[in-house]
Scaffold this motif. Structure first.
Motif: not given
Length: 71
Positions: A4, A7-8, A10-12, A14, A17, A22, A24-25
């Motif tokens: 996790s 994953v966090k 990797i998501l940061r 993008v 923000k 949200v 942005r995905f």
């Protein structure tokens, strides 16, 4: 917890923000949907694509409904 945190991280990465949050995905989901459609239309598994099977099943259901209506 190791997964996790990865994953966090990797998501940061993008961008967007603050401005988009949200949402942005969304481009990723559009690309994923387009790729799935292309795969379903163009990739043959055996001798048929997904849409070949769909059209055949739909016509079989229409034929069965017509036969049942006439009985």
């Amino acid at each position: 917890m190791l997964v996790s945190s990865r994953v966090k991280r990797i998501l940061r990465l993008v961008p967007g923000k603050q401005r988009f949050g949200v949402y942005r995905f969304l481009p990723f989901f559009f690309l994923l949907g387009g790729a799935m459609e292309w795969f379903m239309i163009n990739v043959r598994i055996g001798k048929e694509t997904f849409y070949d099977v769909y059209r055949r099943k739909r016509s079989e259901r229409q034929y069965e409904a017509r036969v049942a209506k006439n009985e």
